[in-house]
Scaffold this motif. Structure first.
Motif, PDB file in Angstrom:
ATOM      1  N   ALA A   1       0.784  -1.537   0.061  1.00 24.54           N
ATOM      2  CA  ALA A   1      -0.253   0.159   0.050  1.00 24.54           C
ATOM      3  C   ALA A   1       0.989   0.837  -0.038  1.00 24.54           C
ATOM      4  CB  ALA A   1      -1.056  -0.165   1.463  1.00 24.54           C
TER       5      ALA A   1
ATOM      6  N   PRO B   1      -7.569   0.663  -1.785  1.00 24.97           N
ATOM      7  CA  PRO B   1      -8.036   1.569  -1.095  1.00 24.97           C
ATOM      8  C   PRO B   1      -8.665   2.448  -0.545  1.00 24.97           C
ATOM      9  CG  PRO B   1      -7.257   2.140  -3.586  1.00 24.97           C
ATOM     10  CD  PRO B   1      -7.820   0.611  -3.408  1.00 24.97           C
TER      11      PRO B   1
ATOM     12  N   LEU C   1      -2.784   0.317  -4.446  1.00 20.84           N
ATOM     13  CA  LEU C   1      -2.549  -0.419  -3.865  1.00 20.84           C
ATOM     14  C   LEU C   1      -1.068  -1.181  -5.261  1.00 20.84           C
ATOM     15  CD1 LEU C   1      -5.607  -2.107  -1.696  1.00 20.84           C
ATOM     16  CD2 LEU C   1      -3.490  -1.312  -1.288  1.00 20.84           C
TER      17      LEU C   1
END
Length: 133
Positions: free
Chosen positions: A21, A97, A104
């Protein structure tokens, strides 16, 4: 040693790649997770952070400790060490996300340098265990 930043992270691997992330305004990807609130256990922190950041719910009874790592923070001039307790877990929902997460990505070992030092330690272990290509 400077300040200790105590975090937990969710190691989720699919087809030899680990979920990463990236927060808004940041260049590096990290293994999703975050810092605990006062009084929270690792599992409580993990479930809260992953739901906030990725819009999925981890299945509490499947949360299992993988390993814990410590490394200097990746910010120049900062005197801090990051401790990252890594866990695996099954989940329900669709990954997306959310909150401060902008993107991501599924990261292979070749993309290890796109992550902070503490995450790189996890990448090394995942690769050694044959889980990361």
């Amino acid at each position: 040693m400077g300040k200790l930043i105590d975090t937990v992270a969710w190691v989720h691997i699919v087809d030899g790649r680990v979920l990463g992330a990236r927060s808004r305004g940041e260049e590096l990807f990290y293994i999703p997770g975050g810092k605990r609130h006062d009084g929270e256990s690792d599992a409580q922190t993990l479930l809260r952070e992953i739901e906030e950041e990725l819009t999925v719910r981890l299945v509490p009874e499947t949360v299992a400790h993988f390993r814990t790592y410590e490394a200097a923070i990746h910010r120049p001039g900062a005197d801090a060490v990051v401790r990252m307790a890594c866990y695996t877990a099954a989940f329900t929902g669709s990954l997306a996300p959310s909150s401060e997460i902008e993107e991501l990505a599924w990261l292979s070992y070749a993309e290890r340098d796109r992550t902070p030092p503490v995450d790189q330690l996890a990448f090394d272990d995942l690769r050694a265990a044959g889980l990361l290509r």
